[in-house]
Design a protein around this motif. Sequence first.
Motif, PDB file in Angstrom:
ATOM      1  N   TRP A  76       1.154  -1.248  -0.047  1.00  0.00           N
ATOM      2  CA  TRP A  76       0.099  -0.001   0.128  1.00  0.00           C
ATOM      3  C   TRP A  76       1.012   1.141  -0.129  1.00  0.00           C
ATOM      4  O   TRP A  76       1.710   1.419   1.047  1.00  0.00           O
ATOM      5  N   ASN A  77       1.035   1.969  -1.211  1.00  0.00           N
ATOM      6  CA  ASN A  77       2.025   3.139  -1.264  1.00  0.00           C
ATOM      7  C   ASN A  77       1.063   4.253  -0.976  1.00  0.00           C
ATOM      8  O   ASN A  77       0.187   4.696  -1.790  1.00  0.00           O
ATOM      9  N   ILE A  78       1.459   4.920   0.081  1.00  0.00           N
ATOM     10  CA  ILE A  78       0.639   6.019   0.532  1.00  0.00           C
ATOM     11  C   ILE A  78       1.047   7.536   0.053  1.00  0.00           C
ATOM     12  O   ILE A  78       2.094   7.350  -0.127  1.00  0.00           O
ATOM     13  N   ALA A  79       0.176   8.185  -0.148  1.00  0.00           N
ATOM     14  CA  ALA A  79       0.483   9.558  -0.903  1.00  0.00           C
ATOM     15  C   ALA A  79       1.068  10.721  -0.040  1.00  0.00           C
ATOM     16  O   ALA A  79       1.542  11.607  -0.384  1.00  0.00           O
ATOM     17  N   ASP A  80       0.720  10.604   1.290  1.00  0.00           N
ATOM     18  CA  ASP A  80       1.136  11.751   2.223  1.00  0.00           C
ATOM     19  C   ASP A  80       2.509  11.479   2.954  1.00  0.00           C
ATOM     20  O   ASP A  80       2.772  12.390   3.817  1.00  0.00           O
ATOM     21  N   THR A  81       3.336  10.517   2.808  1.00  0.00           N
ATOM     22  CA  THR A  81       4.498  10.266   3.061  1.00  0.00           C
ATOM     23  C   THR A  81       5.262   9.538   2.498  1.00  0.00           C
ATOM     24  O   THR A  81       4.872   8.983   1.179  1.00  0.00           O
ATOM     25  N   ALA A  82       6.505   9.388   2.672  1.00  0.00           N
ATOM     26  CA  ALA A  82       7.543   8.566   1.628  1.00  0.00           C
ATOM     27  C   ALA A  82       7.531   7.101   2.096  1.00  0.00           C
ATOM     28  O   ALA A  82       8.329   6.446   1.394  1.00  0.00           O
ATOM     29  N   ASN A  83       6.565   6.512   2.778  1.00  0.00           N
ATOM     30  CA  ASN A  83       6.370   5.159   3.132  1.00  0.00           C
ATOM     31  C   ASN A  83       5.391   4.421   2.519  1.00  0.00           C
ATOM     32  O   ASN A  83       4.279   4.813   1.848  1.00  0.00           O
ATOM     33  N   ALA A  84       5.543   2.923   2.904  1.00  0.00           N
ATOM     34  CA  ALA A  84       4.494   2.323   2.295  1.00  0.00           C
ATOM     35  C   ALA A  84       4.194   1.221   3.378  1.00  0.00           C
ATOM     36  O   ALA A  84       4.899   1.041   4.230  1.00  0.00           O
TER      37      ALA A  84
END
Length: 170
Positions: free
Chosen positions: A152-160
């Motif tokens: 799950w690649n989230i849009a509001d941080t550099a993390n997944a």
Amino acid sequence: MNRKLVAAAVGALLAPVLVVLNPAGIASAHGYVSSPASRQAQCAQHTVQCGQIQYEPQSVEGPKGLKSCNGGLSQFAELNDNSKGWRAAPVGRTVTFTWTFTARHRTSNYQYFIGSQKIAEVSGNNQQPPATVAHQVNLGSHTGRQTVLAVWNIADTANAFYACIDLQVS
């Protein structure tokens, strides 16, 4: 003047202690694949004996672009252990993966891999998802025992967020 210096010094000394004592705010969120049961879901359900991950299956968060079940987190290294006795869900060539979220970040996309091969990508449209999301994924020509890495690649941080799901594909 002396009281101000003492207060500043005390504040400077207490700040790191408060950060160490209050990590729950950081780990209280996020998401994992709940169906078919991912490795962290199997830990939380006590299907497989696990350590800390059993208490926070939603917390496998790491930098985008990793290809590991533990999201690069050493405290969840057991998720990478293929000999641990993970139960493989019996499935056909098409599987519905259900994500459960405890914090709903705006989403870039969801990706699904078998080995190094990406088998599916679903856009998140830069939107915040509902509490659960399901994706129907075609496994192509893969049969037998397979491990799917769901990201799950989230849009509001550099993390997944990362989850591995063991399947027995008929």
